[in-house]
Design an enzyme around this catalytic site. Structure first.
Site, short mmCIF file in Angstrom:
data_model
loop_
_atom_site.label_atom_id
_atom_site.label_comp_id
_atom_site.label_asym_id
_atom_site.label_seq_id
_atom_site.Cartn_x
_atom_site.Cartn_y
_atom_site.Cartn_z
N TYR A 180 -11.36 2.94 2.76
CA TYR A 180 -10.81 2.29 1.57
C TYR A 180 -11.56 0.97 1.34
O TYR A 180 -11.62 0.13 2.22
CB TYR A 180 -9.31 2.04 1.75
CG TYR A 180 -8.75 1.18 0.65
CD1 TYR A 180 -8.84 1.57 -0.68
CD2 TYR A 180 -8.18 -0.06 0.93
CE1 TYR A 180 -8.36 0.76 -1.69
CE2 TYR A 180 -7.69 -0.87 -0.09
CZ TYR A 180 -7.79 -0.45 -1.40
OH TYR A 180 -7.33 -1.26 -2.39
N LYS A 199 1.51 4.51 -1.79
CA LYS A 199 0.99 5.84 -2.14
C LYS A 199 2.06 6.91 -1.85
O LYS A 199 3.11 6.89 -2.44
CB LYS A 199 -0.31 6.10 -1.39
CG LYS A 199 -1.28 4.92 -1.40
CD LYS A 199 -1.73 4.52 -2.78
CE LYS A 199 -2.93 3.60 -2.74
NZ LYS A 199 -2.86 2.40 -3.49
N ARG A 247 13.14 -14.13 5.57
CA ARG A 247 11.69 -13.93 5.77
C ARG A 247 11.41 -13.01 6.95
O ARG A 247 10.55 -12.13 6.84
CB ARG A 247 10.99 -15.29 5.88
CG ARG A 247 9.50 -15.21 6.00
CD ARG A 247 8.74 -16.40 5.39
NE ARG A 247 9.38 -17.68 5.56
CZ ARG A 247 9.42 -18.38 6.69
NH1 ARG A 247 8.83 -17.90 7.76
NH2 ARG A 247 10.03 -19.55 6.75
N ASP A 294 -5.53 4.22 9.57
CA ASP A 294 -5.00 4.23 8.21
C ASP A 294 -4.76 5.69 7.86
O ASP A 294 -5.70 6.45 7.62
CB ASP A 294 -6.00 3.57 7.26
CG ASP A 294 -5.48 3.52 5.82
OD1 ASP A 294 -4.57 4.30 5.49
OD2 ASP A 294 -6.01 2.72 5.03
C1 LIG Z 1 -6.38 4.44 2.11
C2 LIG Z 1 -5.84 3.14 1.62
N1 LIG Z 1 -5.54 2.18 2.50
C3 LIG Z 1 -5.06 0.98 2.11
C4 LIG Z 1 -4.85 0.70 0.77
C5 LIG Z 1 -4.32 -0.65 0.37
O1 LIG Z 1 -2.96 -0.55 0.07
P1 LIG Z 1 -2.18 -1.45 -1.00
O2 LIG Z 1 -2.84 -1.23 -2.33
O3 LIG Z 1 -0.78 -0.95 -0.90
O4 LIG Z 1 -2.33 -2.87 -0.56
C6 LIG Z 1 -5.14 1.67 -0.18
C7 LIG Z 1 -4.92 1.38 -1.62
O5 LIG Z 1 -5.48 2.04 -2.47
C8 LIG Z 1 -5.64 2.92 0.25
O6 LIG Z 1 -5.95 3.89 -0.62
#
Ligand SMILES: Cc1ncc(COP(=O)(O)O)c(C=O)c1O
Length: 379
Positions: free
Chosen positions: A103, A201, A51, A176
């Site tokens: 997001y 992504k 873990r 992010d």
């Molecule tokens: C800019 C951005 N941040 C965070 C996320 C969340 O990531 P995950 O889907 O891997 O949990 C996404 C998902 O689309 C995203 O586009």
């Protein structure tokens, strides 16, 4: 691997790490959930239980850390769990400032769930440094959260300027950077304290796993707290996925540059398309964030853009229905191009206009991508 190699080189060879036992060029996947304790009761191998500990996960972390210039990197089972672990590490009572355009999954969590956990969240226009300055509360704000370019409107935040504002008030900065990728932007070098990725992504790039990452400017108490949250909540990435992630990272540079070149070509052509009322892409000179993006994004503006379709939501959905090569799907950052009517997924409260189609531009032949989009938009 010795210092001085470029990040593209380091990633292509996954830092040159091999399996010392067999001399295999590609390291095996470490699946063990538990590890042998030495007779004198110590765990000299550095691993005790799956873990918190996994060497295949550490391999992916090492590559991401090298790309981002991070002092410590943690990989998670999703981008959401990476971001949420960071928010949780701030503790109840902490004040967070987040962008209005971001997001929607993280925004929704901050609105619907964070307050019940004791977090106080305010939203601000992150494209405007003066707006951020007004929103940050000196001595109270613990974290300024940014996302640039922001999904799906592709607003650009000046990370360096925002970090100066946050640090002057004692707040940390988390970015992010999923859509900028470490190929084009390194938030830690611009003053951020933490960089986050949905590794689902671009970092992986093949639409075949869900993963997240946090890179820390310092291996300090904040990082230790997040590591503890990952351990206690079991948020670590599975070793199979970590292996795939490292494999994807080897070609990150090539994929991302190819996507960005295609995206730029499409953005320019779409700007003159009769069915398109607006193209949202930081690489276009008229984009409000273009000048900041030119400074902050080295070598390209990314593979994501959005278009607004004349005729509104119905016309946008109809255009998305007519593509044959582009894939109608959510997510982004893979080698295959995706198109999505974003308002359909974001729901009420989203700043995303109803006539917007989001394009995740892949690495296909741009002539084919254009031909399919053009016919879908009605010639
Ligand atoms: C800019 C951005 N941040 C965070 C996320 C969340 O990531 P995950 O889907 O891997 O949990 C996404 C998902 O689309 C995203 O586009």
């Amino acid at each position: 691997m010795s210092d001085g190699w470029s990040r593209r080189t380091l990633a292509a060879q996954a830092l040159g790490r091999i399996d010392e036992e067999t001399r295999a060029l590609i390291r095996p996947i470490q699946l063990s959930s538990t590890f042998i304790r030495d007779p004198d009761n110590l765990y000299r191998g550095g691993n005790s239980y799956g873990r918190p500990d996994n060497d295949t996960v550490r391999d992916a972390e090492a590559v991401i850390g090298a790309l981002e210039g991070a002092a410590a990197t943690l990989v998670f089972g999703s981008g959401m769990s990476a971001a949420i672990a960071l928010f949780l590490s701030l503790g109840a009572g902490a004040h967070v400032v987040a962008p209005r355009a971001m997001y929607y999954g993280v925004r929704t969590w901050l609105i619907d769930e964070a307050p019940a956990l004791g977090l106080k969240v305010d939203f601000a226009d992150a494209e405007d440094l003066a707006g951020l300055e007004r929103a940050v509360k000196p001595g109270e704000t613990k974290l300024l959260w940014l996302e640039t370019p922001s999904n799906p409107l592709w607003g650009v935040t000046d990370i360096e300027g925002a970090a100066q504002i946050a640090h002057a008030t004692g707040a940390l900065v988390g970015v992010d950077s999923t859509c900028a990728t470490p190929v084009f932007t390194r938030p830690l070098a611009l003053g951020a304290d933490v960089v986050m990725h949905s590794a689902t992504k671009y970092l992986n790039g093949h639409s075949d796993l869900i993963a997240g990452a946090l890179g820390f400017a310092r291996d300090d108490a904040l990082c230790a707290r997040v590591r503890q949250i990952r351990k206690s909540m079991g948020l670590i990435l599975h070793p199979f996925e970590a292996f795939l992630l490292t494999r994807g990272l080897r070609t990150l540079d090539l994929r991302v540059r190819a996507s960005a070149m295609n995206a730029m070509a499409l953005a320019q052509r779409l700007s003159n398309h009769g069915a398109v009322s607006a193209v949202l892409y930081p690489g276009l000179p008229h984009h409000p964030g273009h000048e900041v993006a030119r400074r902050q994004m080295r070598g390209g503006f990314g593979g994501m853009l959005s278009i607004r379709v004349r005729g509104g939501a119905e016309a946008a959905i109809a255009a998305a229905a007519r593509v044959t090569l582009w894939k109608r799907a959510t997510s982004l950052g893979g080698v295959e191009s995706l198109i999505e009517h974003r308002a359909s997924i974001e729901g009420d409260g989203s700043p995303c206009p109803p006539d917007l189609l989001r394009l995740s531009v892949g690495v296909e032949d741009v002539v084919d991508l254009w031909r399919d989009l053009d016919q879908a938009l009605g010639g």
